[in-house]
Design an enzyme around this catalytic site. Structure first.
Site, PDB file in Angstrom:
ATOM      1  N   CYS A   1      47.629  69.349  57.140  1.00  0.00           N
ATOM      2  CA  CYS A   1      46.975  68.043  57.169  1.00  0.00           C
ATOM      3  C   CYS A   1      47.515  67.137  56.057  1.00  0.00           C
ATOM      4  O   CYS A   1      48.181  67.588  55.130  1.00  0.00           O
ATOM      5  CB  CYS A   1      45.467  68.197  57.012  1.00  0.00           C
ATOM      6  SG  CYS A   1      44.634  68.839  58.484  1.00  0.00           S
TER       7      CYS A   1
ATOM      8  N   HIS B   1      42.737  63.198  55.510  1.00  0.00           N
ATOM      9  CA  HIS B   1      41.401  63.372  54.939  1.00  0.00           C
ATOM     10  C   HIS B   1      41.435  63.314  53.417  1.00  0.00           C
ATOM     11  O   HIS B   1      42.500  63.280  52.785  1.00  0.00           O
ATOM     12  CB  HIS B   1      40.783  64.692  55.413  1.00  0.00           C
ATOM     13  CG  HIS B   1      41.528  65.923  54.994  1.00  0.00           C
ATOM     14  ND1 HIS B   1      41.438  66.463  53.731  1.00  0.00           N
ATOM     15  CD2 HIS B   1      42.374  66.739  55.683  1.00  0.00           C
ATOM     16  CE1 HIS B   1      42.184  67.550  53.655  1.00  0.00           C
ATOM     17  NE2 HIS B   1      42.777  67.738  54.827  1.00  0.00           N
TER      18      HIS B   1
END
Length: 313
Positions: free
Chosen positions: A206, A190
């Site tokens: 992440c 992301h």
């Protein structure tokens, strides 16, 4: 005692330096090395954070390549090495490959064998490590909503930084404007609302990218794209004039000693030579490069095997 010159031309084993303008690099069938090295002269107002964003590099990459330079005040006129040359990881050249110690992502567009796209990334810090293994992109979201896991909300609450159960799209959303969901439950590639921290181990597991990088990747990566997350602190690569080694500091959670270093170097050597390449390289040079860990491809063959071709100069 063996000494390795720190002259920049010797560091790279190459002689030409010029500026790249994009993260898209040409692949050559006879080489594992992509990109070209660069040297710039710092301006008065430059910091490593500014230079990282400008040249599509990570903060730690610049630190490693310039260990004697102050990242906050490089100083006007200081020469800065930009680590814009890379040895490709040994993972299959398909889809997305993420090399954790390198803090870098590689994307091989489907059906286009002549190019690769690479970007700096942030990954999970030690207690929230990004997992290794195979995965794939299962969904894509523009302006994603974030649902913080309970473990992250508890951590924030303990630091007097409470998080709501739902963080809507907007400037306070740490996912940024684009997110690619992996088949690994709970993990995303992301963007970010704080790009100044890009290129460090700062996430909860992440993969974080510059806003402009994730936007470009988002537009080009289809659902179903394979993702391989690997741990290669030492990457051994071949050009038509010999072997190069690119060394990065191993992940903090690994126990490092001389035996571990030699084991990892041996693995890199076996992976490279299993492809039928020559075996003439200097272990002494390789050990020095591994100890320095500049994150730059450095020549380690015992001798040059041929006159370098145009793309390996």
């Amino acid at each position: 005692m063996f000494k390795l010159s720190v002259n920049v031309g010797v560091i790279f084993g190459l002689s030409s330096f010029f500026q790249l303008s994009a993260a898209e690099l040409e692949l050559f069938a006879d080489s594992d090395v992509i990109g070209k090295p660069q040297i710039i002269t710092a301006a008065y107002e430059d910091t490593f954070i500014k230079l990282a964003r400008k040249y599509n590099l990570g903060y730690e990459e610049l630190i490693q390549a310039n260990p004697s330079v102050d990242p906050w005040l490089p100083g006007e006129g200081t020469e800065i090495v930009l680590p814009t040359q890379f040895i490709l990881p040994k993972a299959e050249r398909q889809g997305i490959v993420i090399n954790l110690p390198e803090l870098r992502l590689y994307y091989y567009p489907d059906g286009e064998s002549g190019r690769v796209i690479t970007h700096p990334i942030s990954i999970g810090r030690m207690e929230w490590g990004t997992p290794l293994g195979r995965s794939e992109i299962i969904s894509k979201a523009v302006n994603p909503t974030w649902y913080p896991p309970e473990s992250i909300r508890e951590e924030h609450a303990a630091d007097n930084r409470p998080l709501p159960k739902v963080v809507p799209p907007g400037p306070d959303n740490p996912l940024g404007k684009h997110a690619l969901r992996l088949s690994l439950p709970g993990y995303l590639i992301h963007g970010t609302n704080k790009p100044s921290g890009l290129g460090m181990r700062v996430t909860h597991g992440c993969i974080r990218m510059f806003p402009e990088d994730i936007e470009a990747l988002f537009e080009n990566v289809p659902i179903g794209t394979p993702v391989r997350i690997v741990n290669e602190p030492y990457k051994l690569g071949w050009t038509d004039n010999g072997f190069y080694l690119e060394a990065h500091p191993p992940l903090d959670e690994q126990t490092i000693d001389d035996a571990w270093t030699m084991t990892e170097l041996t693995r890199a050597f076996v992976a490279a030579t299993s492809e039928g390449q020559g075996t003439s390289f200097s272990w002494e040079l390789a050990e020095v490069v591994a100890m320095r860990s500049l994150g730059i491809p450095e020549f380690i063959s015992a001798e040059r095997l041929a006159t370098p071709s145009q793309h390996s100069k």
